[in-house]
Design a protein around this motif. Structure first.
Motif, short mmCIF file in Angstrom:
data_model
loop_
_atom_site.label_atom_id
_atom_site.label_comp_id
_atom_site.label_asym_id
_atom_site.label_seq_id
_atom_site.Cartn_x
_atom_site.Cartn_y
_atom_site.Cartn_z
N ARG A 294 0.84 -1.21 0.00
CA ARG A 294 0.00 0.00 0.00
C ARG A 294 0.87 1.25 0.00
O ARG A 294 0.62 2.20 -0.76
CB ARG A 294 -0.90 -0.01 1.23
N ILE A 295 1.91 1.26 0.82
CA ILE A 295 2.80 2.42 0.90
C ILE A 295 3.54 2.64 -0.42
O ILE A 295 3.60 3.75 -0.94
CB ILE A 295 3.81 2.22 2.06
N LEU A 296 4.10 1.57 -0.96
CA LEU A 296 4.91 1.69 -2.17
C LEU A 296 4.08 2.07 -3.39
O LEU A 296 4.50 2.92 -4.19
CB LEU A 296 5.67 0.39 -2.43
N LEU A 297 2.90 1.48 -3.54
CA LEU A 297 2.06 1.83 -4.69
C LEU A 297 1.54 3.26 -4.58
O LEU A 297 1.48 3.97 -5.58
CB LEU A 297 0.90 0.84 -4.80
N SER A 298 1.18 3.68 -3.37
CA SER A 298 0.74 5.07 -3.19
C SER A 298 1.86 6.05 -3.50
O SER A 298 1.65 7.08 -4.14
CB SER A 298 0.25 5.28 -1.75
N SER A 299 3.07 5.72 -3.05
CA SER A 299 4.23 6.57 -3.32
C SER A 299 4.54 6.61 -4.81
O SER A 299 4.84 7.68 -5.37
CB SER A 299 5.45 6.05 -2.55
N LYS A 300 4.45 5.47 -5.46
CA LYS A 300 4.69 5.40 -6.91
C LYS A 300 3.68 6.28 -7.67
O LYS A 300 4.07 7.02 -8.58
CB LYS A 300 4.58 3.95 -7.36
#
Length: 370
Positions: free
Chosen positions: A51-57
């Motif tokens: 969730r964190i990585l996809l949101s950041s991406k």
């Protein structure tokens, strides 16, 4: 990133299973609560970091090269601030007081290679055994950021499914090779079905919220997954009676983690929607919330406080317990008292760790927001 309050309660349940299992050796057999607790942590990590990585991406997609540099920098700085300080302080202290497995394998421990050591040397490591799961987490953190950055969004579900199927298949291959059971248990590739289910959940939360709500709003998934897992455990115990490999047969080595992961999948999924009734009370109770907050310290320290297999009679906790029980002999009347003693020591250590080290350093993460 919004905070899911009930997930702290899930952390409490998971770490509680691990502590109960490790301290009740010989008293509660055939019930793999420790393995279940660790697996729930893996599913939770898969959900949170995806969730964190996809949101950041998504947020950085309009920057040059898709913002890869900031994407990686922010993730690794925040993970480092959260995980490394207390881990390395613990290793340093244990090295100074001459904890045998720490002295003997400090290089492997420092590089988060505990699980690799266990698999390659085909042996457990004593009081640092439990650090294998932290090694798995760190190794996944090396893979996931690049994997999720370069895979197009539409291929993330199929990638997660391949992780799940591939992990189960690899466990079966290792089982057929008749390698020691703990190799498939501690190896990162054989744990990826848990992370894959967490990644599917994160994808649903971010991009298919209606799908996720339909799946997780009913509580039937939680209870069915628990019942199926209980049936798998019962089947495993029944097969183990006549199996030449005993408890570590094809059910426990290949399938148990998958069905434990499904408990984590439905439990966490329902928690992010929000449990109602008694489960809401349990997960949001101040004690559950606090214990979930300090769960990293609880997990990190508990094996050094007491380990039924490896703690020597001269260990400081056992010496302290003997002195206390000599003063109050009734404490020897039930294992409940010694269990409570180990638990109290672990909570005290985790509390000191949280307020003196973890929280002050963790607050620095605000400088590196996604």
């Amino acid at each position: 990133m919004n905070h899911f309050r009930q997930l702290d309660g899930i952390r409490f349940l998971a770490v509680g299973m691990v502590l109960f299992d490790h301290w009740m050796v010989g008293r509660v057999d055939g019930l793999p609560l420790g393995a279940l607790g660790v697996t729930i942590f893996f599913v939770l990590s898969g959900f949170l970091i995806t969730r964190i990585l996809l949101s950041s991406k998504d947020k950085l997609s309009n920057q040059p090269q898709g913002g890869l540099g900031k994407y990686l920098k922010t993730f690794y700085i925040r993970r480092t601030l959260r995980i490394f300080p207390i881990y390395y302080i613990t290793l340093f202290v244990l090295y100074l007081i001459n904890e045998p497995p720490v002295r003997r394998t400090i290089g492997w421990l420092a590089l988060y290679g505990t699980n690799i050591y266990i698999a390659s040397h085909q042996t457990w490591m004593g009081t640092v055994d439990h650090l294998w799961s932290l090694a798995v987490e760190e190794q996944v953190y090396l893979i996931f950021p690049l994997l999720l950055f370069f895979i197009p969004r539409r291929f993330i579900p199929i990638t997660a499914m391949l992780m799940i199927v591939g992990s189960v298949a690899l466990r079966y291959v290792l089982y057929r090779l008749r390698l020691p059971w703990f190799i498939e248990y501690v190896s990162t590739p054989t744990c990826l079905d848990s992370f894959g289910l967490g990644a599917l959940m994160a994808y649903g939360w971010l991009y298919r919220r209606d799908w996720l709500v339909r799946i997780f709003t009913p509580s039937i998934g939680v209870w069915l997954s628990v019942l199926v897992f209980a049936a798998v455990v019962y089947l495993n115990n029944w097969i183990s009676i006549d199996s030449p490999r005993g408890y570590h047969n094809v059910v426990s080595e290949v399938w148990e983690r998958l069905f434990a992961s499904l408990i984590g999948f439905f439990l966490i999924g329902h928690a992010i929607i929000g449990f109602k009734g008694p489960m809401k009370w349990l997960l949001e109770h101040p004690i559950s919330q606090y214990m979930g907050r300090i769960s990293y310290g609880l997990y990190l320290f508990h094996n050094f406080v007491f380990n039924a297999f490896h703690t020597q009679p001269t260990h400081f906790t056992l010496r302290a317990w003997r002195r206390l029980s000599d003063l109050m002999p009734f404490l020897n009347s039930s294992y409940f008292f010694s269990f409570s003693f180990y638990l109290s020591l672990t909570i005290i250590l985790a509390t000191l760790s949280w307020y003196l080290i973890e929280k002050p350093i963790n607050d620095l993460k605000d400088r590196y927001a996604y």
